[in-house]
Design a protein around this motif. Structure first.
Motif, PDB file in Angstrom:
ATOM      1  N   GLU A  81      -7.088   1.517   7.038  1.00  0.00           N
ATOM      2  CA  GLU A  81      -7.144   0.945   8.526  1.00  0.00           C
ATOM      3  C   GLU A  81      -7.238  -0.467   8.654  1.00  0.00           C
ATOM      4  OE1 GLU A  81      -8.849   4.071  10.880  1.00  0.00           O
ATOM      5  OE2 GLU A  81      -7.918   5.604   9.430  1.00  0.00           O
ATOM      6  N   LEU A  82      -7.780  -0.890   7.767  1.00  0.00           N
ATOM      7  CA  LEU A  82      -8.292  -2.429   7.778  1.00  0.00           C
ATOM      8  C   LEU A  82      -6.971  -3.548   7.809  1.00  0.00           C
ATOM      9  CD1 LEU A  82     -10.964  -2.885   4.832  1.00  0.00           C
ATOM     10  CD2 LEU A  82     -11.194  -3.099   7.427  1.00  0.00           C
ATOM     11  N   LEU A  83      -5.816  -2.670   7.547  1.00  0.00           N
ATOM     12  CA  LEU A  83      -4.477  -3.545   7.594  1.00  0.00           C
ATOM     13  C   LEU A  83      -3.899  -3.826   8.800  1.00  0.00           C
ATOM     14  CD1 LEU A  83      -2.910  -1.803   4.206  1.00  0.00           C
ATOM     15  CD2 LEU A  83      -3.625  -4.178   4.677  1.00  0.00           C
ATOM     16  N   PRO A  84      -3.478  -4.648   9.357  1.00  0.00           N
ATOM     17  CA  PRO A  84      -3.112  -4.823  10.725  1.00  0.00           C
ATOM     18  C   PRO A  84      -1.552  -3.941  10.893  1.00  0.00           C
ATOM     19  CG  PRO A  84      -2.450  -6.903   9.425  1.00  0.00           C
ATOM     20  CD  PRO A  84      -3.462  -5.975   8.531  1.00  0.00           C
ATOM     21  N   ARG A  85      -1.798  -3.262  11.847  1.00  0.00           N
ATOM     22  CA  ARG A  85      -0.740  -2.237  11.810  1.00  0.00           C
ATOM     23  C   ARG A  85       0.639  -2.759  12.380  1.00  0.00           C
ATOM     24  NH1 ARG A  85      -4.096   1.065  15.966  1.00  0.00           N
ATOM     25  NH2 ARG A  85      -5.703   0.257  14.386  1.00  0.00           N
ATOM     26  N   ASP A  86       0.503  -3.729  13.004  1.00  0.00           N
ATOM     27  CA  ASP A  86       1.946  -4.790  13.518  1.00  0.00           C
ATOM     28  C   ASP A  86       2.693  -5.398  12.245  1.00  0.00           C
ATOM     29  OD1 ASP A  86      -0.356  -6.463  13.529  1.00  0.00           O
ATOM     30  OD2 ASP A  86       0.616  -7.738  14.982  1.00  0.00           O
ATOM     31  N   LYS A  87       1.812  -5.772  10.920  1.00  0.00           N
ATOM     32  CA  LYS A  87       2.503  -6.517  10.191  1.00  0.00           C
ATOM     33  C   LYS A  87       2.671  -5.693   8.669  1.00  0.00           C
ATOM     34  CE  LYS A  87      -0.153 -10.314  11.898  1.00  0.00           C
ATOM     35  NZ  LYS A  87      -1.014 -11.532  11.490  1.00  0.00           N
ATOM     36  N   VAL A  88       2.284  -4.561   8.594  1.00  0.00           N
ATOM     37  CA  VAL A  88       2.626  -3.560   7.117  1.00  0.00           C
ATOM     38  C   VAL A  88       3.497  -2.331   7.487  1.00  0.00           C
ATOM     39  CG1 VAL A  88       0.586  -4.734   6.373  1.00  0.00           C
ATOM     40  CG2 VAL A  88       0.415  -2.558   7.332  1.00  0.00           C
ATOM     41  N   VAL A  89       3.987  -2.121   6.382  1.00  0.00           N
ATOM     42  CA  VAL A  89       4.415  -0.689   6.480  1.00  0.00           C
ATOM     43  C   VAL A  89       3.807  -0.080   5.175  1.00  0.00           C
ATOM     44  CG1 VAL A  89       6.647   0.513   5.977  1.00  0.00           C
ATOM     45  CG2 VAL A  89       6.721  -1.640   7.180  1.00  0.00           C
ATOM     46  N   LEU A  90       3.282   0.985   5.805  1.00  0.00           N
ATOM     47  CA  LEU A  90       2.433   1.756   4.459  1.00  0.00           C
ATOM     48  C   LEU A  90       3.676   2.812   3.739  1.00  0.00           C
ATOM     49  CD1 LEU A  90      -0.534   2.992   6.646  1.00  0.00           C
ATOM     50  CD2 LEU A  90      -0.503   0.977   5.323  1.00  0.00           C
ATOM     51  N   GLU A  91       3.604   2.438   2.431  1.00  0.00           N
ATOM     52  CA  GLU A  91       4.870   3.076   1.580  1.00  0.00           C
ATOM     53  C   GLU A  91       4.015   4.066   0.730  1.00  0.00           C
ATOM     54  OE1 GLU A  91       7.859   1.348  -1.827  1.00  0.00           O
ATOM     55  OE2 GLU A  91       7.379   0.202  -0.055  1.00  0.00           O
ATOM     56  N   ILE A  92       4.463   5.276   1.003  1.00  0.00           N
ATOM     57  CA  ILE A  92       3.850   6.434   0.328  1.00  0.00           C
ATOM     58  C   ILE A  92       4.635   6.587  -0.941  1.00  0.00           C
ATOM     59  CG2 ILE A  92       3.594   8.936   0.558  1.00  0.00           C
ATOM     60  CD1 ILE A  92       3.656   8.539   3.466  1.00  0.00           C
ATOM     61  N   LEU A  93       3.897   6.411  -2.351  1.00  0.00           N
ATOM     62  CA  LEU A  93       4.619   6.549  -3.396  1.00  0.00           C
ATOM     63  C   LEU A  93       5.158   8.049  -3.902  1.00  0.00           C
ATOM     64  CD1 LEU A  93       1.802   4.823  -5.318  1.00  0.00           C
ATOM     65  CD2 LEU A  93       4.209   3.735  -5.165  1.00  0.00           C
ATOM     66  N   GLU A  94       6.105   7.876  -4.688  1.00  0.00           N
ATOM     67  CA  GLU A  94       7.008   9.233  -5.134  1.00  0.00           C
ATOM     68  C   GLU A  94       5.973  10.058  -5.536  1.00  0.00           C
ATOM     69  OE1 GLU A  94       7.579   6.372  -8.524  1.00  0.00           O
ATOM     70  OE2 GLU A  94       7.426   6.160  -6.263  1.00  0.00           O
ATOM     71  N   THR A  95       4.776   9.715  -6.353  1.00  0.00           N
ATOM     72  CA  THR A  95       4.028  10.711  -6.778  1.00  0.00           C
ATOM     73  C   THR A  95       3.083  11.348  -6.142  1.00  0.00           C
ATOM     74  OG1 THR A  95       2.467   8.642  -7.128  1.00  0.00           O
ATOM     75  CG2 THR A  95       3.977   9.006  -9.069  1.00  0.00           C
ATOM     76  N   VAL A  96       2.973  10.902  -4.726  1.00  0.00           N
ATOM     77  CA  VAL A  96       2.181  11.606  -3.727  1.00  0.00           C
ATOM     78  C   VAL A  96       2.642  13.105  -3.516  1.00  0.00           C
ATOM     79  CG1 VAL A  96       1.144  11.399  -1.482  1.00  0.00           C
ATOM     80  CG2 VAL A  96       1.328   9.578  -2.998  1.00  0.00           C
ATOM     81  N   PRO A  97       2.062  14.232  -3.606  1.00  0.00           N
ATOM     82  CA  PRO A  97       2.566  15.298  -3.086  1.00  0.00           C
ATOM     83  C   PRO A  97       2.470  15.527  -1.754  1.00  0.00           C
ATOM     84  CG  PRO A  97       0.175  15.532  -4.033  1.00  0.00           C
ATOM     85  CD  PRO A  97       0.728  14.127  -4.365  1.00  0.00           C
ATOM     86  N   LEU A  98       3.515  15.947  -1.158  1.00  0.00           N
ATOM     87  CA  LEU A  98       3.696  16.151   0.193  1.00  0.00           C
ATOM     88  C   LEU A  98       3.116  17.445   0.864  1.00  0.00           C
ATOM     89  CD1 LEU A  98       7.276  14.594   0.648  1.00  0.00           C
ATOM     90  CD2 LEU A  98       4.924  13.407   0.743  1.00  0.00           C
ATOM     91  N   THR A  99       2.007  17.292   0.791  1.00  0.00           N
ATOM     92  CA  THR A  99       1.140  18.583   1.205  1.00  0.00           C
ATOM     93  C   THR A  99       0.970  18.588   2.519  1.00  0.00           C
ATOM     94  OG1 THR A  99      -1.167  17.574   0.639  1.00  0.00           O
ATOM     95  CG2 THR A  99      -0.040  18.726  -1.249  1.00  0.00           C
ATOM     96  N   PRO A 100       0.254  19.775   3.214  1.00  0.00           N
ATOM     97  CA  PRO A 100      -0.083  19.628   4.411  1.00  0.00           C
ATOM     98  C   PRO A 100      -1.069  18.454   4.825  1.00  0.00           C
ATOM     99  CG  PRO A 100       0.043  21.975   3.814  1.00  0.00           C
ATOM    100  CD  PRO A 100       0.333  21.030   2.990  1.00  0.00           C
ATOM    101  N   ARG A 101      -2.129  18.437   3.823  1.00  0.00           N
ATOM    102  CA  ARG A 101      -3.170  17.447   3.915  1.00  0.00           C
ATOM    103  C   ARG A 101      -2.494  15.931   4.148  1.00  0.00           C
ATOM    104  NH1 ARG A 101      -6.416  14.836  -0.905  1.00  0.00           N
ATOM    105  NH2 ARG A 101      -8.299  13.602   0.155  1.00  0.00           N
ATOM    106  N   VAL A 102      -1.611  15.919   3.322  1.00  0.00           N
ATOM    107  CA  VAL A 102      -0.785  14.410   3.634  1.00  0.00           C
ATOM    108  C   VAL A 102      -0.086  14.327   4.594  1.00  0.00           C
ATOM    109  CG1 VAL A 102       1.242  12.950   2.335  1.00  0.00           C
ATOM    110  CG2 VAL A 102      -0.567  14.003   1.110  1.00  0.00           C
ATOM    111  N   ALA A 103       0.549  15.508   5.279  1.00  0.00           N
ATOM    112  CA  ALA A 103       1.442  15.251   6.481  1.00  0.00           C
ATOM    113  C   ALA A 103       0.246  15.049   7.729  1.00  0.00           C
ATOM    114  CB  ALA A 103       1.802  16.660   6.608  1.00  0.00           C
ATOM    115  N   ALA A 104      -0.859  15.626   7.553  1.00  0.00           N
ATOM    116  CA  ALA A 104      -1.696  15.575   8.756  1.00  0.00           C
ATOM    117  C   ALA A 104      -2.424  13.910   8.891  1.00  0.00           C
ATOM    118  CB  ALA A 104      -2.808  16.463   8.547  1.00  0.00           C
TER     119      ALA A 104
END
Length: 406
Positions: A81-104
């Motif tokens: 959340e230090l990253l400026p929200r208007d300047k970055v796109v947060l890219e979720i790696l393919e290795t990240v399991p798309l669990t309810p925790r990640v969705a939340a």
């Protein structure tokens, strides 16, 4: 976990007209790493740390958005959340399991104003579908799928009104196929490797031309004119061709930007710039060409490497070598034909045509770092007589900041 030292990579992301839209930032260790989660964590953390503490995020982005890879650990941590929200796109790696925790967590980040991307998508699972309402960009791995599967996935994703990015574009055929499927963005070696670029008329930047005219009109010092030309590789090639024409036929080869300016003279330089202004096809702003930026960055890095390797006397030749290293892609002509018309110093020609000599070795090092050449990069550094990876990263960071100013 990877070590404290890493190489900086910045890969362009372009739009449908090959205009520069964003960058993906890639940080890699100098040694080959196994694909374990701890490596992803360390590499992503290095991105964030270096963008702020090392290079500076504004200099790194150059007015564009930055895609930054996130492991699961970093995705759920508050540090991003230090990253400026208007300047970055947060890219979720393919290795990240798309669990309810990640969705939340994605929902939280979306509410905070961050844009989210899914990386290396090759199928559309139920977990993907549940997450898509929170996602802004989906990156499809076109290298890992047959054409019919790519087309099917695009059809399934279109109703979600997402930005679709075709990544790992390596060939003309892949680019044309994905362009025909109405992808919005494109990424891959196709946009950096000379043999894979489609032919286009190179229109010099209007801003660069106007800047040069202004400098000449106010009788600026030759150092200012030189710096302006160094930041416009396409203009520099035109200058070299004119300086080497019959009207300025001298026996001495050109080895620097300043030498070309001196041969041409201010009056002829002014005429050249005016002609290029009048020959522009229209007055619309020319989109930033990622190839031009890469060429300028290479030139600046070559200068830095000349100093780093104790070859400061080669700085001028080094810059010209780096700047001209993509000229065949830029002008869509064989490199040998272009160089034959430029009357360059023999050492520069050997470096460009065969990657030989000190200049050629430095250029090979830059190319290896661009392609994350884990095994070849340290070996090339050793052959050049240095091993300080941090110093090499500083050279690269300074080049990015310098090129980002135009």
């Amino acid at each position: 976990m990877i070590g404290d030292q890493f190489f900086l990579g910045r890969q362009p992301i372009v739009g449908r007209d090959n205009e520069l839209v964003a960058y993906e930032f890639l940080f890699r260790s100098s040694a080959a790493n196994t694909a374990v989660i701890s490596d992803d964590v360390a590499a992503s953390a290095a991105v964030i740390q270096y963008l702020f503490a090392g290079l500076g995020i504004d200099a790194a982005l150059g007015g564009k958005r930055g895609f930054i890879n996130l492991s699961e650990e970093l995705l759920v941590s508050e540090s991003i959340e230090l990253l400026p929200r208007d300047k970055v796109v947060l890219e979720i790696l393919e290795t990240v399991p798309l669990t309810p925790r990640v969705a939340a967590r994605c929902a939280e980040l979306k509410n905070l104003g961050y844009a989210l991307a899914l990386d290396d998508v090759t199928e559309l699972t139920a977990a993907h579908r549940n997450l898509l309402p929170l996602i802004d960009v989906v990156k499809l791995d076109v290298l890992g799928m047959p054409p019919e599967r790519i087309a099917a996935l695009v059809g399934m994703l279109k109703p979600f009104e997402l930005t679709l990015l075709a990544e790992k574009i390596d060939t003309t055929e892949q680019h044309e196929f994905c362009h025909g499927l109405d992808f919005d963005l494109f990424q891959g070696f196709f946009f950096a490797r000379p043999v894979m670029l489609t032919g286009r008329t190179v229109q010099p930047s209007a801003l660069a031309l106007l800047n040069l005219l202004g400098l000449i009109a106010k009788d600026a010092e030759i150092e200012e004119i030189e710096q302006a030309l160094k930041q416009a590789p396409d203009l520099m090639v035109h200058l070299l061709k004119i300086a080497n024409s019959a009207a300025f036929n001298l026996s001495r080869n050109i080895s620097s930007v300043r030498g070309a300016i001196a041969r041409l003279g201010r009056i002829q330089l002014n005429r050249m710039v005016q002609i290029m202004m009048f020959s522009r096809q229209n007055d619309a702003a020319v989109a930033v060409n990622p190839l031009l930026q890469t060429a300028a960055i290479r030139g600046r890095m070559m200068e830095g490497l000349a100093d780093l390797t104790g070859c400061g006397a080669l700085r001028n030749q080094a810059f010209m070598t780096g700047m001209l290293s993509l000229v065949d892609a830029l002008f869509q002509q064989p490199l040998g034909e272009i160089l034959a018309s430029l009357n360059l110093d023999a050492a520069i020609q050997r470096a460009l045509l065969a990657r030989e000599g000190q200049l050629g070795m430095m250029l090979r090092l830059i190319e290896a770092s661009e392609n994350c050449g884990h095994e070849t990069t340290p070996a090339l550094m050793a052959r050049l007589g240095f091993s300080d990876m941090d110093a090499f990263n500083r050279v690269h960071a300074e080049a990015l900041a310098w090129a980002g100013r135009f």
